[in-house]
Scaffold this motif. Structure first.
Motif, PDB file in Angstrom:
ATOM      1  N   LYS A  89      -4.033   9.465  -0.234  1.00  0.00           N
ATOM      2  CA  LYS A  89      -3.454   9.711   1.081  1.00  0.00           C
ATOM      3  C   LYS A  89      -4.394   9.208   2.167  1.00  0.00           C
ATOM      4  N   GLU A  90      -5.683   9.409   1.971  1.00  0.00           N
ATOM      5  CA  GLU A  90      -6.687   8.961   2.938  1.00  0.00           C
ATOM      6  C   GLU A  90      -6.688   7.437   3.075  1.00  0.00           C
ATOM      7  N   ASP A  91      -6.640   6.725   1.941  1.00  0.00           N
ATOM      8  CA  ASP A  91      -6.615   5.261   1.993  1.00  0.00           C
ATOM      9  C   ASP A  91      -5.343   4.751   2.652  1.00  0.00           C
ATOM     10  N   PHE A  92      -4.219   5.389   2.348  1.00  0.00           N
ATOM     11  CA  PHE A  92      -2.957   4.986   2.967  1.00  0.00           C
ATOM     12  C   PHE A  92      -3.008   5.219   4.478  1.00  0.00           C
ATOM     13  N   ALA A  93      -3.523   6.362   4.888  1.00  0.00           N
ATOM     14  CA  ALA A  93      -3.627   6.670   6.318  1.00  0.00           C
ATOM     15  C   ALA A  93      -4.545   5.675   7.021  1.00  0.00           C
ATOM     16  N   THR A  94      -5.643   5.316   6.372  1.00  0.00           N
ATOM     17  CA  THR A  94      -6.576   4.339   6.943  1.00  0.00           C
ATOM     18  C   THR A  94      -5.889   2.987   7.121  1.00  0.00           C
ATOM     19  N   ALA A  95      -5.145   2.562   6.095  1.00  0.00           N
ATOM     20  CA  ALA A  95      -4.431   1.285   6.170  1.00  0.00           C
ATOM     21  C   ALA A  95      -3.386   1.325   7.274  1.00  0.00           C
ATOM     22  N   LEU A  96      -2.678   2.427   7.381  1.00  0.00           N
ATOM     23  CA  LEU A  96      -1.634   2.564   8.391  1.00  0.00           C
ATOM     24  C   LEU A  96      -2.219   2.531   9.807  1.00  0.00           C
ATOM     25  N   ARG A  97      -3.307   3.271  10.014  1.00  0.00           N
ATOM     26  CA  ARG A  97      -3.960   3.266  11.339  1.00  0.00           C
ATOM     27  C   ARG A  97      -4.506   1.878  11.677  1.00  0.00           C
ATOM     28  N   GLY A  98      -5.120   1.241  10.695  1.00  0.00           N
ATOM     29  CA  GLY A  98      -5.664  -0.098  10.922  1.00  0.00           C
ATOM     30  C   GLY A  98      -4.572  -1.108  11.229  1.00  0.00           C
ATOM     31  N   HIS A  99      -3.461  -1.018  10.512  1.00  0.00           N
ATOM     32  CA  HIS A  99      -2.332  -1.917  10.747  1.00  0.00           C
ATOM     33  C   HIS A  99      -1.812  -1.743  12.166  1.00  0.00           C
ATOM     34  N   GLN A 100      -1.629  -0.489  12.583  1.00  0.00           N
ATOM     35  CA  GLN A 100      -1.127  -0.229  13.935  1.00  0.00           C
ATOM     36  C   GLN A 100      -2.105  -0.744  14.985  1.00  0.00           C
TER      37      GLN A 100
ATOM     38  N   VAL B  76       0.847  -1.201   0.000  1.00  0.00           N
ATOM     39  CA  VAL B  76       0.000   0.000   0.000  1.00  0.00           C
ATOM     40  C   VAL B  76       0.883   1.252   0.000  1.00  0.00           C
ATOM     41  N   LYS B  77       1.951   1.213   0.793  1.00  0.00           N
ATOM     42  CA  LYS B  77       2.873   2.354   0.843  1.00  0.00           C
ATOM     43  C   LYS B  77       3.509   2.593  -0.532  1.00  0.00           C
ATOM     44  N   ASP B  78       3.941   1.523  -1.179  1.00  0.00           N
ATOM     45  CA  ASP B  78       4.535   1.650  -2.517  1.00  0.00           C
ATOM     46  C   ASP B  78       3.518   2.182  -3.522  1.00  0.00           C
ATOM     47  N   LEU B  79       2.292   1.702  -3.423  1.00  0.00           N
ATOM     48  CA  LEU B  79       1.235   2.172  -4.324  1.00  0.00           C
ATOM     49  C   LEU B  79       0.893   3.636  -4.050  1.00  0.00           C
ATOM     50  N   TYR B  80       0.964   4.042  -2.797  1.00  0.00           N
ATOM     51  CA  TYR B  80       0.739   5.447  -2.456  1.00  0.00           C
ATOM     52  C   TYR B  80       1.831   6.316  -3.074  1.00  0.00           C
ATOM     53  N   LYS B  81       3.068   5.877  -2.951  1.00  0.00           N
ATOM     54  CA  LYS B  81       4.191   6.614  -3.534  1.00  0.00           C
ATOM     55  C   LYS B  81       4.058   6.724  -5.051  1.00  0.00           C
ATOM     56  N   ALA B  82       3.472   5.697  -5.665  1.00  0.00           N
ATOM     57  CA  ALA B  82       3.289   5.677  -7.119  1.00  0.00           C
ATOM     58  C   ALA B  82       2.031   6.424  -7.555  1.00  0.00           C
ATOM     59  N   GLY B  83       1.263   6.911  -6.588  1.00  0.00           N
ATOM     60  CA  GLY B  83       0.059   7.655  -6.916  1.00  0.00           C
ATOM     61  C   GLY B  83      -1.162   6.798  -7.197  1.00  0.00           C
ATOM     62  N   GLN B  84      -1.088   5.515  -6.858  1.00  0.00           N
ATOM     63  CA  GLN B  84      -2.201   4.592  -7.102  1.00  0.00           C
ATOM     64  C   GLN B  84      -3.184   4.538  -5.933  1.00  0.00           C
ATOM     65  N   VAL B  85      -2.735   5.010  -4.753  1.00  0.00           N
ATOM     66  CA  VAL B  85      -3.563   4.986  -3.552  1.00  0.00           C
ATOM     67  C   VAL B  85      -3.635   6.408  -3.002  1.00  0.00           C
TER      68      VAL B  85
END
Length: 82
Positions: A39-50, A28-37
């Motif tokens: 910022k909101e989706d990345f933040a949601t994934a990060l919070r959920g993972h933690q 997800v982080k790599d896809l965010y960096k590539a512009g495929q995800v």
């Protein structure tokens, strides 16, 4: 059609990341960096993972991990002295 497959894969990676899967979070982080995800989706994934990682932590688990780590160190240390 290809876009739909990518979107579906992204959703699955986000779900897995929110369940604590490290490699999916990295994807997800790599896809965010590539512009495929977004910022909101990345933040949601990060919070959920933690949250998933935090939910698996307990004093009993940490004590068991420390205990088994100490046993391995003692065993490896004794192998070195013989």
């Amino acid at each position: 059609r290809e876009k739909g497959r990518v979107d579906r894969a992204v959703k699955h990676h986000i779900i897995a990341a929110k369940l604590g899967h490290d490699k999916s979070l990295e994807a997800v982080k790599d896809l965010y960096k590539a512009g495929q995800v977004s910022k909101e989706d990345f933040a949601t994934a990060l919070r959920g993972h933690q949250a998933a990682i935090d939910a698996t932590k307990s004093p009993q688990r940490e004590e068991a991990a420390n205990s088994s780590r100490g046993q391995r160190e003692r065993k490896c240390g004794s192998d070195l002295t013989t």
